[in-house]
Design a protein around this motif. Structure first.
Motif, short mmCIF file in Angstrom:
data_model
loop_
_atom_site.label_atom_id
_atom_site.label_comp_id
_atom_site.label_asym_id
_atom_site.label_seq_id
_atom_site.Cartn_x
_atom_site.Cartn_y
_atom_site.Cartn_z
N VAL B 23 24.31 19.62 -44.27
CA VAL B 23 24.96 20.94 -44.33
C VAL B 23 25.62 21.13 -45.70
O VAL B 23 25.52 22.20 -46.32
CB VAL B 23 26.01 21.08 -43.20
CG1 VAL B 23 26.80 22.36 -43.37
CG2 VAL B 23 25.32 21.10 -41.87
N GLY B 258 20.41 24.83 -44.12
CA GLY B 258 21.64 24.45 -43.42
C GLY B 258 21.49 24.61 -41.92
O GLY B 258 21.87 23.74 -41.14
N MET B 262 21.57 21.56 -39.23
CA MET B 262 22.60 21.58 -38.20
C MET B 262 22.00 21.68 -36.81
O MET B 262 22.41 20.97 -35.89
CB MET B 262 23.55 22.77 -38.41
CG MET B 262 24.77 22.48 -39.22
SD MET B 262 25.62 21.01 -38.67
CE MET B 262 26.17 21.54 -37.06
N VAL B 302 30.15 21.71 -39.59
CA VAL B 302 29.98 22.64 -40.72
C VAL B 302 31.26 22.76 -41.54
O VAL B 302 31.18 22.95 -42.75
CB VAL B 302 29.48 24.04 -40.30
CG1 VAL B 302 28.10 24.00 -39.75
CG2 VAL B 302 30.43 24.72 -39.36
#
Lengths: 280, 370
Positions: B23, B258, B262, B302
């Protein structure tokens, strides 16, 4: 307040339909009183897991009703069941099923918090409960650092944290050696008798018969024979009431493994009555 | 449940490093691109901002320098000087072309300066002289270093050889650099001595540049006069408009990377604890409580990734200038807000699939040993 904790009334569970239909549990009835321990035994595939899942409100029966403290839990909608499971049942599993990332204390307190207890109070109550079960020195240990017996004690503490009326145990001694398994079963019996909680155990372990008040044999989804068990007050052996030597004394029924034990008891009943009260 | 999410996240260190690192790298892509373009926006107007002029006068409707051409008659200089509030007027010639050093061709703004011009010339001299004479030039230091050009060497500009007499700082960016030559040389090369590109005006102190610019436009036909601030703003807008698509695409790529990282990490993290979620369900946890765990785990990942991404980009912004690259990273609060918001969206989206999974978990599986 009802005189039975759990009442299973002609329960049937079928899976699939028409040609693929399988009946896992057929027209089973059962009642469990407060403080009573019922052991359900049977071969693999006999329907034990299905029955236990229904008793724990994890599965709905196809037919029949399950009453818990007078409430028909089998008729409750899905949204009411988590609350019932959380507050009325205590679950004990074969492989402990502790949350691996949480400490012993957190494994217990999280269940109290799920039931609405605040963090500090939940931790305090959990710590006391674990200490009562001999785990005061293991509160902050992760499950991987605990022995099998300790893990099962944590699981028992987790089952008890919300003061359930019924404890459901699935093969609670399967992953324990015989000594620890025996200790765990004595503990369960103590909890049942001292705290007046009902306990239903599903197990293959013949030794559990020793602590059970009733043993049920489930085969092909049906109870084949219900055997009432009792403890011989002289030698401590578990005996089937219907086949045992019997003695009625002062309005109480006593069961013995042999005539010798009965005679011995009859000669000094007071001594054995005291011993019997002290055990379990 | 937040505690459970925290412990779940930190129990498997490898997974934590991969998810947070993934991330962080994806957010670094978005953050560094923003920082680079913010730096470029700043660098691209360096000449305008440091020229010393308060007003830029250009051919009518020309409002910036980048990729623009402006031609105004030199004869209007006296008219401009006569406008109330104007103190100094300096003409410059300007074209976007190349500084050729050996086999290297460097895109550059070529600025033609009058002799001893008080404004519009070099503002940060690295070495040598800051005022070009006949056949002389001042080029950017970093361009010179990259091309192994030293003072006294010659470079080719607009097809003619110029001797390098000075090196300037702050005159290069990722797109181009600035090279200064004399106005006379520029005019001679262009063959149009009566035309200049822009007039740079210094106003008397205390006067509003916008007011004087407005006066100039009303008094002189065929010109557009803008204050330095307005001219600089127009320049930035042009560059921004040109780069918006690139930034959008790169941001989208960063966002998708990202999200993919994730989503995969949260999905596998939940899958690996499938039975534990089943146990919690069997014990009486509601789906909503379990969703909290998933969301908290995703958000913690995150947030950590965002923090790490910011640290990375701060490190980059410190390292890049030391490498002598004509690039500066400018981290703006709005970028941090944007990337922070993007992170939250990534967290929320990555939790959707695991949440759907959990809602389908059968709590009875705890008795089946699955």
């Amino acid at each position: 307040m009802t005189d039975t904790t759990l009442n299973v009334d002609h329960v049937t569970k079928r899976y699939g339909s028409s040609s693929t239909e399988v009946t896992a549990v057929k027209d089973v009835s059962l009642s469990v009183k407060p403080g009573e321990i019922v052991l359900i035994m049977g071969p693999s595939g006999s329907g034990k897991t299905t029955l236990l899942s229904m008793l724990g409100a994890l599965l709905k029966p196809t037919e029949g009703e399950i009453h818990l403290n007078g409430t028909i839990i089998s008729a409750l909608s899905e949204k009411h069941l988590p609350d019932i499971r959380l507050k009325q049942f205590g679950f004990i599993f074969q492989d402990f099923n502790l949350l691996s990332a949480l400490t012993a204390l957190e494994n217990v307190s999280i269940v109290a918090e799920l039931a609405g207890m605040k963090g500090v109070a939940a931790r305090k109550k959990s710590a006391e409960l674990l200490a009562d079960l001999g785990l005061a020195g293991r509160l902050n240990f992760l499950p991987e650092k605990l022995s099998g017996g300790e893990k099962q004690r944590v699981a028992i503490a987790r089952a008890l944290i919300n003061n359930p009326t019924l404890i459901l145990a699935d093969e609670p001694t399967a992953n324990l050696d015989s000594k620890i398994g025996h200790e765990i079963m004595r503990l369960l019996r103590q909890i049942a008798k001292e705290q007046n909680r009902s306990v239903v155990i599903v197990s293959h372990d013949q030794r559990i018969k020793d602590i059970a008040d009733h043993v049920l044999w489930l085969e092909d989804g049906q109870f084949k024979e219900i055997v009432s068990m009792a403890i011989d007050p002289v030698c401590g052996m578990s005996v089937e009431r219907e086949k045992a030597f019997h003695l009625s004394l002062n309005g109480m029924d006593y069961y013995f493994c042999a005539k010798g034990c009965r005679d011995e008891f009859a000669a000094d009943a007071e001594k054995y009555q005291q011993t019997n009260e002290a055990s379990f | 449940m937040i505690l459970l999410a925290f412990h779940n996240l930190f129990q498997n260190k490898t997974r934590l490093v991969i998810s947070v690192g993934g991330v962080a790298l994806a957010l670094l892509l978005i953050l560094s691109l923003d920082a680079i373009f913010a730096g470029v926006e700043h660098q691209i107007t360096a000449y305008i901002d440091n020229s010393g002029a308060d007003i830029f006068v250009a051919q009518k409707d020309v409002r910036n320098m980048h990729m623009a051409a402006s031609a105004i008659p030199a004869s209007i200089i006296d008219q401009v000087k006569a406008i109330e509030g104007v103190e100094i007027v300096t003409p410059i010639l300007y074209v976007s072309n190349m500084v050729v050093t050996g086999d290297k061709r460097n895109l550059a703004y070529i600025i033609g300066l009058t002799e001893n011009s008080p404004i519009g010339g070099v503002w940060n001299l690295a070495s040598g002289r800051g005022q070009p004479g006949k056949s002389e030039t001042i080029i950017d230091r970093s361009i010179a270093e990259m091309s192994d050009v030293e003072l006294g060497d010659t470079v080719e500009i607009l097809g003619q050889r110029f001797t390098v007499v000075g090196f300037s700082n702050e005159t290069a960016n990722i797109v181009n650099s600035i090279a200064f030559i004399s106005l006379d040389d520029f005019q001679a090369l262009r063959g149009s001595p009566d035309v200049v590109s822009f007039l740079l005006i210094k106003t008397h102190s205390g006067l509003s540049a916008d007011a004087v610019a407005a006066l100039l436009e009303s008094k002189i036909d065929g010109v557009t006069a803008l204050s330095r601030t307005a001219f600089s703003s127009q320049e930035r807008r042009v560059v921004k408009d040109m780069s918006t698509d690139v930034i959008t695409i790169m941001n989208l790529i960063g966002f998708l990377i990202g999200l993919a990282v994730m989503a995969l990490m949260v999905y596998t993290a939940i899958l690996s604890r499938r039975k534990e979620f089943g146990v919690l369900k069997a014990l009486g946890a509601r789906n909503g409580q379990l969703y909290q765990v998933v969301l908290a785990q995703a958000f913690m990942s995150v947030v950590l990734g965002f923090g790490l991404g910011v640290v990375f980009v701060l490190l980059l912004s410190g390292i890049i200038p030391r490498l002598g690259l004509p690039l500066s990273l400018e981290i703006r609060p709005i970028s941090l807000l944007k990337v922070g918001g993007t992170s939250l969206i990534i967290a929320a989206l990555s939790a959707i699939l695991p949440i759907r999974q959990i809602s389908g978990f059968d709590p009875a599986m705890v008795f089946r040993g699955t």
